[in-house]
Motif scaffolding. Structure first.
Motif, mmCIF file in Angstrom:
data_model
loop_
_atom_site.group_PDB
_atom_site.id
_atom_site.type_symbol
_atom_site.label_atom_id
_atom_site.label_comp_id
_atom_site.label_asym_id
_atom_site.label_seq_id
_atom_site.Cartn_x
_atom_site.Cartn_y
_atom_site.Cartn_z
ATOM 1 N N UNK A 94 0.819 -1.215 0.000
ATOM 2 C CA UNK A 94 0.000 0.000 0.000
ATOM 3 C C UNK A 94 0.853 1.265 0.000
ATOM 4 N N UNK A 95 0.197 2.382 -0.302
ATOM 5 C CA UNK A 95 0.890 3.667 -0.296
ATOM 6 C C UNK A 95 1.406 4.010 1.097
ATOM 7 N N UNK A 96 0.594 3.799 2.117
ATOM 8 C CA UNK A 96 1.026 4.108 3.483
ATOM 9 C C UNK A 96 2.218 3.258 3.896
ATOM 10 N N UNK A 97 2.230 2.001 3.489
ATOM 11 C CA UNK A 97 3.368 1.135 3.806
ATOM 12 C C UNK A 97 4.626 1.615 3.083
ATOM 13 N N UNK A 98 4.457 2.094 1.852
ATOM 14 C CA UNK A 98 5.597 2.619 1.116
ATOM 15 C C UNK A 98 6.145 3.872 1.776
ATOM 16 N N UNK A 99 5.262 4.780 2.184
ATOM 17 C CA UNK A 99 5.696 5.990 2.877
ATOM 18 C C UNK A 99 6.453 5.646 4.155
ATOM 19 N N UNK A 100 5.939 4.667 4.900
ATOM 20 C CA UNK A 100 6.605 4.251 6.138
ATOM 21 C C UNK A 100 7.973 3.641 5.840
ATOM 22 N N UNK A 101 8.062 2.869 4.754
ATOM 23 C CA UNK A 101 9.334 2.251 4.385
ATOM 24 C C UNK A 101 10.369 3.312 4.032
ATOM 25 N N UNK A 102 9.955 4.320 3.259
ATOM 26 C CA UNK A 102 10.887 5.385 2.866
ATOM 27 C C UNK A 102 11.365 6.156 4.091
ATOM 28 N N UNK A 103 10.465 6.403 5.028
ATOM 29 C CA UNK A 103 10.849 7.101 6.261
ATOM 30 C C UNK A 103 11.831 6.275 7.090
ATOM 31 N N UNK A 104 11.781 4.953 6.953
ATOM 32 C CA UNK A 104 12.661 4.082 7.724
ATOM 33 C C UNK A 104 14.028 3.873 7.065
ATOM 34 N N UNK A 105 14.185 4.297 5.818
ATOM 35 C CA UNK A 105 15.445 4.070 5.102
ATOM 36 C C UNK A 105 16.672 4.584 5.866
ATOM 37 N N UNK A 106 16.658 5.828 6.376
ATOM 38 C CA UNK A 106 17.858 6.305 7.088
ATOM 39 C C UNK A 106 18.261 5.407 8.247
ATOM 40 N N UNK A 107 17.299 4.950 9.038
ATOM 41 C CA UNK A 107 17.619 4.073 10.169
ATOM 42 C C UNK A 107 18.186 2.744 9.681
ATOM 43 N N UNK A 125 19.794 2.183 6.904
ATOM 44 C CA UNK A 125 21.112 2.393 6.326
ATOM 45 C C UNK A 125 22.167 2.702 7.392
ATOM 46 N N UNK A 126 21.763 3.372 8.449
ATOM 47 C CA UNK A 126 22.695 3.641 9.538
ATOM 48 C C UNK A 126 23.109 2.361 10.251
ATOM 49 N N UNK A 138 13.523 10.603 -1.139
ATOM 50 C CA UNK A 138 14.352 9.591 -1.786
ATOM 51 C C UNK A 138 15.665 10.183 -2.271
ATOM 52 N N UNK A 139 15.599 11.395 -2.806
ATOM 53 C CA UNK A 139 16.820 12.064 -3.255
ATOM 54 C C UNK A 139 17.763 12.306 -2.070
ATOM 55 N N UNK A 140 17.209 12.716 -0.953
ATOM 56 C CA UNK A 140 18.036 12.960 0.235
ATOM 57 C C UNK A 140 18.726 11.681 0.691
ATOM 58 N N UNK A 141 17.995 10.572 0.666
ATOM 59 C CA UNK A 141 18.574 9.281 1.052
ATOM 60 C C UNK A 141 19.713 8.907 0.107
ATOM 61 N N UNK A 142 19.476 9.059 -1.205
ATOM 62 C CA UNK A 142 20.505 8.712 -2.183
ATOM 63 C C UNK A 142 21.756 9.558 -2.007
ATOM 64 N N UNK A 143 21.576 10.849 -1.774
ATOM 65 C CA UNK A 143 22.713 11.756 -1.640
ATOM 66 C C UNK A 143 23.414 11.606 -0.291
ATOM 67 N N UNK A 144 22.634 11.520 0.783
ATOM 68 C CA UNK A 144 23.232 11.452 2.120
ATOM 69 C C UNK A 144 24.032 10.172 2.327
ATOM 70 N N UNK A 145 23.567 9.059 1.723
ATOM 71 C CA UNK A 145 24.237 7.775 1.917
ATOM 72 C C UNK A 145 25.010 7.333 0.680
ATOM 73 N N UNK A 146 25.043 8.192 -0.339
ATOM 74 C CA UNK A 146 25.841 7.965 -1.545
ATOM 75 C C UNK A 146 25.555 6.591 -2.153
ATOM 76 N N UNK A 147 24.303 6.313 -2.398
ATOM 77 C CA UNK A 147 23.927 5.024 -2.979
ATOM 78 C C UNK A 147 23.037 5.213 -4.203
#
Length: 298
Positions: A167-180, A182-183, A217-226
């Motif tokens: 679902x869209x809400x699950x996708x939004x939650x997944x994107x918000x969890x990316x930084x954690x 990746x850290x 998504x752009x911030x994740x790609x740039x901040x973590x260089x992936x």
């Protein structure tokens, strides 16, 4: 604009009242630390939150030297001919869209990238791992293992992390969890979202919300260089001319394409498959096939 009242902002009247109640009378109060996003009724005015987040986000500055340094640190595709068309491979810190009709080989190609990113020649000499967000339930472990053996040694494997959502809400939650995520795992060098367009074809969102998603998504790609790969469906439209020629276009357009750094289109059927780079000046196109070993560019 900083000295103007908050009434000049392109947000709802309810959000303006909330900001004023929180002590933000001028735009400069919003840009500073005087008010937090909690002052906005996010459940009812998600677009207002996204707009203010965009307003407060500083524009990143990178030197020409730093850009040149990153030119050699690209993710190979597993096809030398395709890497040539991609100027060396997929560039870290960027978003790539792979669009195509159902059955065109998008997911198959992504399985290949999951294997290839484990090779140490990528990312400055260290192997990487993929995070595969599966919205289409198309990730096949047996197919992935069949492709993997052509690209990496068994003892060096770093199998992708699979996250299945719908679902869209699950996708939004997944994107918000990316930084954690990746850290806590510095081996992840590639994120694939397949199919990114699927939930939005059933759950329409505003261009403002889509812009906020893409900005995250752009911030994740740039901040973590992936590298981030988004697959998307192509939709078919009939033109209004007498011949009724079939036209294909990405399913997502508003607030989306602006943030894509590289676009690749997969066309065709089992008889003839064609890969197209619509943003290149000469509209580069080439013939490809999907074999037991994965994607092959002829």
């Amino acid at each position: 604009m900083n000295g103007e009242p908050v009434d000049f902002l392109s947000i709802s009247d309810a959000a303006k009242v909330k900001l004023k109640d929180a002590g933000a009378v001028l735009v400069q109060n919003v840009l500073g630390d005087r008010v937090s996003f909690e002052a906005i009724p996010t459940s009812e005015h998600r677009d207002d939150e996204i707009y203010l987040k965009q307003l407060k986000t500083p524009i990143p500055v990178i030197s020409c030297f730093d850009l040149l340094q990153k030119q050699g640190e690209r993710l190979k595709s597993g096809s030398e001919k395709l890497d040539e068309l991609l100027d060396g491979g997929f560039k870290p810190g960027s978003l790539t869209e792979i669009s195509g009709l159902p059955g065109s080989g998008k997911t198959q190609f992504c399985l290949q990238l999951c294997a290839v990113c484990q090779r140490p020649e990528n990312f400055g000499g260290r192997p990487g791992q993929a995070l595969f967000v599966d919205l289409n339930f198309g990730f096949s472990k047996s197919r992935y293992e069949g492709i993997r053996k052509y690209f990496i040694d068994q003892e060096k494997e770093l199998d992708p992390i699979i996250l299945r959502i719908s679902t869209t809400n699950q996708l939004l939650a997944a994107i918000e969890s990316f930084p954690d995520i990746l850290l806590n795992n510095d081996k992840i060098r590639l994120i694939i979202i397949d199919s990114f367009s699927r939930p939005f074809m059933f759950d329409q969102v505003s261009s403002t919300l889509m812009s906020g998603i893409m900005m995250d998504l752009h911030s994740v790609a740039e901040d973590f260089d992936l590298v981030i790969i988004l697959t998307s469906q192509l939709i078919t439209n009939l033109s209004s001319d007498q011949e009724e020629a079939i036209k294909h276009q990405p399913a997502l357009r508003s607030g989306y394409l602006y943030y894509i750094n590289e676009r690749i289109m997969f066309y065709g059927s089992h008889e003839k498959r064609e890969i197209i780079f619509p943003d290149k000046l000469d509209g580069v196109a080439a013939i490809y096939e999907i074999s037991n070993s994965g994607f092959v560019l002829k």
